[in-house]
Design a protein around this motif. Sequence first.
Motif, PDB file in Angstrom:
ATOM      1  N   LEU A  30       2.049  -3.461  -3.951  1.00  0.00           N
ATOM      2  CA  LEU A  30       0.736  -3.698  -4.558  1.00  0.00           C
ATOM      3  C   LEU A  30       0.730  -3.291  -6.037  1.00  0.00           C
ATOM      4  O   LEU A  30       0.140  -3.972  -6.879  1.00  0.00           O
ATOM      5  CB  LEU A  30      -0.353  -2.935  -3.792  1.00  0.00           C
ATOM      6  N   MET A 111      -3.935   2.963   0.435  1.00  0.00           N
ATOM      7  CA  MET A 111      -3.220   1.956   1.234  1.00  0.00           C
ATOM      8  C   MET A 111      -2.730   2.573   2.522  1.00  0.00           C
ATOM      9  O   MET A 111      -2.206   3.682   2.535  1.00  0.00           O
ATOM     10  CB  MET A 111      -2.025   1.430   0.445  1.00  0.00           C
ATOM     11  N   TYR A 215      -2.294  -2.715   4.719  1.00  0.00           N
ATOM     12  CA  TYR A 215      -1.179  -3.552   4.282  1.00  0.00           C
ATOM     13  C   TYR A 215      -0.268  -3.924   5.455  1.00  0.00           C
ATOM     14  O   TYR A 215       0.888  -4.294   5.251  1.00  0.00           O
ATOM     15  CB  TYR A 215      -0.380  -2.806   3.209  1.00  0.00           C
ATOM     16  N   PRO A 218      -0.576  -7.988   4.848  1.00  0.00           N
ATOM     17  CA  PRO A 218      -1.325  -8.187   3.604  1.00  0.00           C
ATOM     18  C   PRO A 218      -1.591  -9.661   3.318  1.00  0.00           C
ATOM     19  O   PRO A 218      -0.778 -10.519   3.662  1.00  0.00           O
ATOM     20  CB  PRO A 218      -0.401  -7.589   2.538  1.00  0.00           C
ATOM     21  N   VAL A 223      -5.677  -8.482  -1.776  1.00  0.00           N
ATOM     22  CA  VAL A 223      -5.127  -7.983  -3.048  1.00  0.00           C
ATOM     23  C   VAL A 223      -6.080  -8.322  -4.203  1.00  0.00           C
ATOM     24  O   VAL A 223      -6.338  -7.475  -5.077  1.00  0.00           O
ATOM     25  CB  VAL A 223      -3.731  -8.592  -3.295  1.00  0.00           C
TER      26      VAL A 223
END
Lengths: 510, 357
Positions: A30, A111, A215, A218, A223
């Motif tokens: 990320l 996350m 995630y 994902p 995002v």
Amino acid sequence: MSEAYRQTATPREIRPFVLVGCARSGTTSLARILDGASNGHCAIEPVPNLNLESRQAIEGRLGDVDRLLSDTVLARLASSSEHQVYGEKNVTYGPFLDRIQALSKCRVVFMHRDGRDVVRSLINWHDRKFGTVYRECREPGTLAPSAISSAASLPVALDTSDFSRPRPARESPLGRRWEDLSRLEMCTYYWSVANHQYVCALEAIDRDSQTWVDYTRPDADAVLDVAAFLGLEGLDRQGVADMLARRINSLADRGESEAGGFPRWTDWNGRQRERFEALGRDTMRSLGYWDDEAARWRPRGYGEVWSKKAADLAWYEWMFDGRRRMHEDMLSWLQALEAKGEKIVSAMDFGCGLGVGYSEHLADKHYIGLDISEQNIEWCHQYRDNRRHTYYRLDMIADRPPETADLVFSSGTIDNTYDIDGFIEAMVSAANKWVYFTCYRGWFDRLESHTYRYNTDHACFYNDISVACVLQKLAALGCRDVEAMPLRTGNRDISFEARFIARVPARLPC
Amino acid sequence: MLKLFLERFKRIPREPVPVPEPIEAPPTVSDCGHPDYHAVDGRNLDNYFEQVRQMCEPLANPFCYYEALLDEIARLPNLRIVTVRELARNSRPDSALVCLRHDIDSDPITALRIARHLARIGESGSFYLLHTAPYYAEPVSPGVVVRNPQLVEWIRGFIVSGCEVGLHCDAFGICQNWGMDGIGGVKAELAWLRSQGLALVGTVAHNSGPTYGAENYEIFSERVLWQRVVHTDSGLELPLGQVSMASLGIEYDGTFAVARDETNIYEAAAFFADTESADIRSESWMRRYLVENPACRWTIDAQCWLLGKDRWAIAGYSPGVPDFIWDAQLEDVIAFLAGLPAGSRVMMVTHPEYVSG
């Protein structure tokens, strides 16, 4: 359970951010994607990264935290401006997160990822790449040459990354057992403690300043939501999707083979499952991965093959004939039981399919057929017209049957289930007197734990069931008169199946 | 330094699974013209470890003793734990340095446990595998040595733990006890250990001068204590000074012993010849060995040897510190370390079997 926050609105003001999470949760992936923003920069583990201090803080050996932070993280976050958003990702900020946020007013991206995937990834990271994950573990690991080389060239005293991972206090019960733990258990402990630490710290941070990202699977929208929350611009959906598809910072991305690594959790054996559960269960619940406790080992899409497949009477009849000896054994056992004066009024069939065989042989009993396949149960409702018989569509482990029965039996269904212990528990729970079940894949009296193998194409498991573990489970559930024996099938490919019989404990009156 | 473990091991009754003796004689030929059939029982390491445990029981501290030692050292300000390699490289440190040397004479299992404990707390240790120990290898026929296959897994464990691993050099033991080429053996084991992934740059000489009439580090041309010829019991000449450290990729020998500036060779030879007195549990001999050694001097400031149940010998070589403390306890060791001046270089010597309880 802690509540997860997902911010999607564009922020009113530009602020620096920290991207935190347990290692192998996708933080690097990320961070790299966010670093592509036109108005921002996301640093990856800039130094000093507080590796040493993180462990010292966990163990209560760190002094002036605010001063430490002002000389390191806060000084970097202060470089953020209205035109250039500064952020950084790190995996060791758990003990400091609330102070970092309070002192910098930064935004926080937390996350997380299914602990089973993280543990597998950490073990593969160790085995294939670095050889340095929990270096004290009694299992060196199945090390690739690059992992041996990497470990050999990094003395432990210089390995701040491994040092930063939490360990239980030596005087604690877990600390006393620590040296005997497997790497799976150590990694589970890490995942659990690190995430718990973040969740606790985030409770002290206002909701508008944080967003949580799962995630595990994902997607580009998630995002882009994070980017919007941080005020980052210039990222497009396709570009993000492409970067996700690259699986940034995976072993493959780092030039290592992923073949033959530590198994996916769907292929963990019974012991590995138990070990993960013992240390990870609470955090799996708190992060929402195990909201449905009974179905915690059910993979996404499990059983779809039966739901999509049209009911096929010929196939079920062929199946029944193929294991005729097993069915005859069940019926003769039942006959003998009744001859001894035991009254069996009702019989529940876990995994009845189309009720082939038993709907006829048990015509004079209250026969209850359970199956995960909607089509099968609909077929039974349409074509099985014995008024004493009822059929329910349910997941036998996750869904409690609406009634109980004197005998609960199952013929070769437990071999395909996602939770053998859960299946046995469900059978015992639904039985008034007896449980009887056979395992069609064989008699495995030397197995120390159940072996699970998930077939993604079939969306079901093919399990080798440990006789010892079944006996242990039945005993733990309070069953008596337990029998386990191999049954000769007459088939050459699998010459013996396993048969288990047990009298369930008496129910307490309501 | 220690009595040769192998010799002790041989004295223990080996029932029910005997350790095979080297086949000394060349294969003979039977009447039918074929070589005679020789069979020996295989080595059972479970049996071996049980014997080690029994032998060491009277001397072994519980493992928590070692943990306590490390906890106490960690509490000492201005004392930094380093590897033997670092200590050898750093001749003028700012703070006091202490290295943890582990000579694995007989117990690699406890050695691994130590290495793993050190990894857990993020500290360095140095471990030296004894290539002539029963746990490592055994001679099976003239010129042939069989390594224990478990070594590979143990070495992986050491590598992952992040400790330093070196060779507990016993070249003269190969010559004396196995009748083989000692330097060839050391070369072969260094190459093999490196092939397992070890970044091996250090040796520690096994045993002491009286055992063979020479120190094992004297195979190195740089480390010969004085020029002489020494023979094994069977009359073979020990290979003193026949190879350089550099040629074997060795940076240091972790005894930190070097030739004296002036050696009284008669006195030194007499010390090495006195095998009767050589006993690490003798106060007088240990004082002589560590402090008044006529054959060598030490290039560190102090060394502390664990010799049994909470029993240490401490030797100091710096002005202002005691030169010898016998029968010291843990508290005495810590007090000694606490009193060392800045810049001191200290070595703690542990045989893992002494913390295997």
